[in-house]
Motif scaffolding. Structure first.
Motif, PDB file in Angstrom:
ATOM      1  N   ARG A 105       0.836  -1.200   0.000  1.00 32.50           N
ATOM      2  CA  ARG A 105       0.000   0.000   0.000  1.00 32.50           C
ATOM      3  C   ARG A 105       0.870   1.248   0.000  1.00 32.50           C
ATOM      4  O   ARG A 105       1.868   1.318   0.718  1.00 32.50           O
ATOM      5  CB  ARG A 105      -0.931   0.005   1.221  1.00 32.50           C
ATOM      6  CG  ARG A 105      -2.011  -1.048   1.137  1.00 32.50           C
ATOM      7  CD  ARG A 105      -2.990  -0.950   2.302  1.00 32.50           C
ATOM      8  NE  ARG A 105      -4.002  -1.979   2.181  1.00 32.50           N
ATOM      9  CZ  ARG A 105      -5.137  -1.838   1.500  1.00 32.50           C
ATOM     10  NH1 ARG A 105      -5.393  -0.681   0.894  1.00 32.50           N
ATOM     11  NH2 ARG A 105      -6.011  -2.822   1.426  1.00 32.50           N
ATOM     12  N   MET A 114       6.090   8.392  -6.070  1.00 33.60           N
ATOM     13  CA  MET A 114       4.989   8.200  -7.005  1.00 33.60           C
ATOM     14  C   MET A 114       5.017   9.281  -8.092  1.00 33.60           C
ATOM     15  O   MET A 114       4.856   8.991  -9.285  1.00 33.60           O
ATOM     16  CB  MET A 114       3.654   8.216  -6.262  1.00 33.60           C
ATOM     17  CG  MET A 114       3.514   7.085  -5.237  1.00 33.60           C
ATOM     18  SD  MET A 114       2.102   7.293  -4.131  1.00 33.60           S
ATOM     19  CE  MET A 114       0.767   6.697  -5.168  1.00 33.60           C
ATOM     20  N   PHE A 126      -1.561  12.864 -12.238  1.00 32.48           N
ATOM     21  CA  PHE A 126      -1.332  12.415 -10.871  1.00 32.48           C
ATOM     22  C   PHE A 126      -0.675  13.573 -10.155  1.00 32.48           C
ATOM     23  O   PHE A 126       0.399  14.028 -10.556  1.00 32.48           O
ATOM     24  CB  PHE A 126      -0.456  11.167 -10.813  1.00 32.48           C
ATOM     25  CG  PHE A 126      -0.315  10.609  -9.417  1.00 32.48           C
ATOM     26  CD1 PHE A 126      -1.210   9.669  -8.939  1.00 32.48           C
ATOM     27  CD2 PHE A 126       0.696  11.054  -8.581  1.00 32.48           C
ATOM     28  CE1 PHE A 126      -1.102   9.174  -7.643  1.00 32.48           C
ATOM     29  CE2 PHE A 126       0.819  10.574  -7.285  1.00 32.48           C
ATOM     30  CZ  PHE A 126      -0.080   9.626  -6.815  1.00 32.48           C
ATOM     31  N   VAL A 131      -3.279  10.656  -4.250  1.00 31.82           N
ATOM     32  CA  VAL A 131      -3.250   9.430  -3.463  1.00 31.82           C
ATOM     33  C   VAL A 131      -4.412   9.364  -2.474  1.00 31.82           C
ATOM     34  O   VAL A 131      -4.800   8.266  -2.035  1.00 31.82           O
ATOM     35  CB  VAL A 131      -1.888   9.304  -2.743  1.00 31.82           C
ATOM     36  CG1 VAL A 131      -1.761  10.341  -1.626  1.00 31.82           C
ATOM     37  CG2 VAL A 131      -1.663   7.891  -2.213  1.00 31.82           C
ATOM     38  N   TYR A 136      -3.981   2.954  -3.330  1.00 30.39           N
ATOM     39  CA  TYR A 136      -2.892   2.840  -4.301  1.00 30.39           C
ATOM     40  C   TYR A 136      -1.965   1.718  -3.857  1.00 30.39           C
ATOM     41  O   TYR A 136      -1.610   1.625  -2.677  1.00 30.39           O
ATOM     42  CB  TYR A 136      -2.116   4.163  -4.430  1.00 30.39           C
ATOM     43  CG  TYR A 136      -2.722   5.076  -5.453  1.00 30.39           C
ATOM     44  CD1 TYR A 136      -2.246   5.108  -6.767  1.00 30.39           C
ATOM     45  CD2 TYR A 136      -3.815   5.872  -5.137  1.00 30.39           C
ATOM     46  CE1 TYR A 136      -2.834   5.918  -7.725  1.00 30.39           C
ATOM     47  CE2 TYR A 136      -4.409   6.684  -6.086  1.00 30.39           C
ATOM     48  CZ  TYR A 136      -3.913   6.694  -7.381  1.00 30.39           C
ATOM     49  OH  TYR A 136      -4.502   7.487  -8.334  1.00 30.39           O
ATOM     50  N   MET A 148       2.959   0.955 -10.169  1.00 29.84           N
ATOM     51  CA  MET A 148       1.862   1.283  -9.270  1.00 29.84           C
ATOM     52  C   MET A 148       0.549   1.323 -10.043  1.00 29.84           C
ATOM     53  O   MET A 148       0.518   1.388 -11.282  1.00 29.84           O
ATOM     54  CB  MET A 148       2.105   2.614  -8.562  1.00 29.84           C
ATOM     55  CG  MET A 148       1.912   3.847  -9.411  1.00 29.84           C
ATOM     56  SD  MET A 148       2.015   5.369  -8.418  1.00 29.84           S
ATOM     57  CE  MET A 148       1.387   6.566  -9.592  1.00 29.84           C
ATOM     58  N   GLY A 150      -3.856   2.544  -8.912  1.00 33.11           N
ATOM     59  CA  GLY A 150      -4.715   2.954  -7.815  1.00 33.11           C
ATOM     60  C   GLY A 150      -6.094   3.341  -8.288  1.00 33.11           C
ATOM     61  O   GLY A 150      -6.535   2.958  -9.374  1.00 33.11           O
ATOM     62  N   GLU A 151      -6.780   4.119  -7.458  1.00 36.36           N
ATOM     63  CA  GLU A 151      -8.162   4.505  -7.707  1.00 36.36           C
ATOM     64  C   GLU A 151      -8.275   6.018  -7.862  1.00 36.36           C
ATOM     65  O   GLU A 151      -7.594   6.774  -7.174  1.00 36.36           O
ATOM     66  CB  GLU A 151      -9.061   4.045  -6.560  1.00 36.36           C
ATOM     67  CG  GLU A 151      -9.041   2.542  -6.322  1.00 36.36           C
ATOM     68  CD  GLU A 151      -9.850   2.155  -5.102  1.00 36.36           C
ATOM     69  OE1 GLU A 151     -11.062   2.459  -5.066  1.00 36.36           O
ATOM     70  OE2 GLU A 151      -9.275   1.564  -4.168  1.00 36.36           O
ATOM     71  N   ARG A 152      -9.186   6.430  -8.746  1.00 34.19           N
ATOM     72  CA  ARG A 152      -9.403   7.862  -8.967  1.00 34.19           C
ATOM     73  C   ARG A 152     -10.885   8.175  -8.791  1.00 34.19           C
ATOM     74  O   ARG A 152     -11.360   8.329  -7.675  1.00 34.19           O
ATOM     75  CB  ARG A 152      -8.866   8.276 -10.338  1.00 34.19           C
ATOM     76  CG  ARG A 152      -8.905   9.788 -10.585  1.00 34.19           C
ATOM     77  CD  ARG A 152      -8.177  10.173 -11.851  1.00 34.19           C
ATOM     78  NE  ARG A 152      -8.735   9.534 -13.046  1.00 34.19           N
ATOM     79  CZ  ARG A 152      -8.268   9.720 -14.276  1.00 34.19           C
ATOM     80  NH1 ARG A 152      -7.219  10.521 -14.471  1.00 34.19           N
ATOM     81  NH2 ARG A 152      -8.818   9.124 -15.319  1.00 34.19           N
ATOM     82  N   GLY A 163      -3.834   5.606 -12.859  1.00 34.53           N
ATOM     83  CA  GLY A 163      -2.447   5.750 -12.440  1.00 34.53           C
ATOM     84  C   GLY A 163      -1.617   4.492 -12.658  1.00 34.53           C
ATOM     85  O   GLY A 163      -0.633   4.258 -11.951  1.00 34.53           O
ATOM     86  N   VAL A 183      -5.824  -4.094  -7.513  1.00 36.32           N
ATOM     87  CA  VAL A 183      -6.704  -2.959  -7.205  1.00 36.32           C
ATOM     88  C   VAL A 183      -8.158  -3.355  -7.443  1.00 36.32           C
ATOM     89  O   VAL A 183      -9.052  -3.009  -6.654  1.00 36.32           O
ATOM     90  CB  VAL A 183      -6.314  -1.722  -8.037  1.00 36.32           C
ATOM     91  CG1 VAL A 183      -7.322  -0.592  -7.808  1.00 36.32           C
ATOM     92  CG2 VAL A 183      -4.910  -1.248  -7.674  1.00 36.32           C
TER      93      VAL A 183
END
Length: 249
Positions: A105, A114, A126, A131, A136, A148, A150-152, A163, A183
């Motif tokens: 994480r 990042m 980004f 974050v 992420y 990496m 993640g979520e947006r 991302g 994810v």
């Protein structure tokens, strides 16, 4: 007049900022946006009128660049379009989501790394506080962050995977695929459905996502426009609709 959006993914920025991401929302009139260090997206109503565009000008400021998606009609003629790209929206249709034992994480302490990875790989916007939008996950090799995802955007019941990036030194090892599936697993564990966006021109990425179990839901477009320096500013009555910056610290 265009029919209103009937699905949260038809206008995902607005669905996010009126739903699970409402605590991020900065507002003027019917216009919503994320703080500029969180996400560039600004959300319009389904059928914006002249006062809505004036509210964008008041919120962003003359000469500012604003990023839009799900725009169904062209901006006013004096708003310069500086970027326009066709995109696709894909949704989970049997993705083999699974946790990844190597994924870690990522949080605020990891943001400098990042941002450095994003600068090298250019997966899309980004920013320093992106974050905060969701989970992420990253993969490190010899201590260095090399991949990496993640979520947006986060409409109710849905979460966007974004991302996704991999350092060129480890490409071809399937790290991006593993992180997308990890994810997706995190999203599924909350009882939500993963979705994502990709450039329509990036056919290799689209084929990859489809092979993982995503299917095309709709085509969309992404725009950046510049607020005219002499645009009239809305005289909307001040009050509850004025700019409200959410405190998330």
């Amino acid at each position: 007049m265009s029919a209103p959006h009937s699905h949260p993914l038809d206008n995902p920025s607005r669905a996010s900022l009126t739903g699970p991401h409402a605590h991020f929302a900065e507002r003027r009139g019917r216009i919503l946006r994320y703080p500029i260090d969180v996400s560039p997206w600004l959300a319009l109503p389904d059928n914006p009128d002249a006062e809505d565009w004036a509210d964008i000008a008041a919120l962003a400021g003359p000469g500012a660049s604003v990023s839009l998606n799900a725009l169904r009609e062209p901006p006013p003629g004096d708003w310069e379009i500086t970027f326009c790209a066709e995109g696709v929206q894909l949704v989970d249709d049997g993705v083999a989501a699974a946790p990844d034992p190597e994924a870690v994480r990522l949080g605020p302490a990891d943001v400098p790394e990042m941002l450095d990875l994003v600068a090298r790989t250019r997966p899309g916007p980004f920013l320093p506080r992106t974050v905060e939008l969701g989970t992420y996950l990253g993969i490190r090799r010899d201590g260095a962050l090399v991949a990496m995802a993640g979520e947006r955007l986060h409409p109710t019941g849905w979460s966007e995977i974004s991302g996704v990036c991999t350092d060129e030194t480890v490409r071809g090892q399937g790290l991006a695929t593993r992180l997308v599936l990890a994810v997706a697993h995190e999203i599924r564990e909350r009882g939500e459905t993963p979705f994502l966006h990709a450039s329509a021109a990036n056919t290799n990425a689209i084929r990859l996502y489809e092979s993982l179990g995503f299917r095309l839901r709709r085509r969309t477009s992404f725009l950046a426009v510049v607020v005219p320096r002499d645009v009239p500013v809305s005289d909307r009555t001040r009050g509850a609709d004025d700019t409200q910056a959410a405190a998330l610290r």
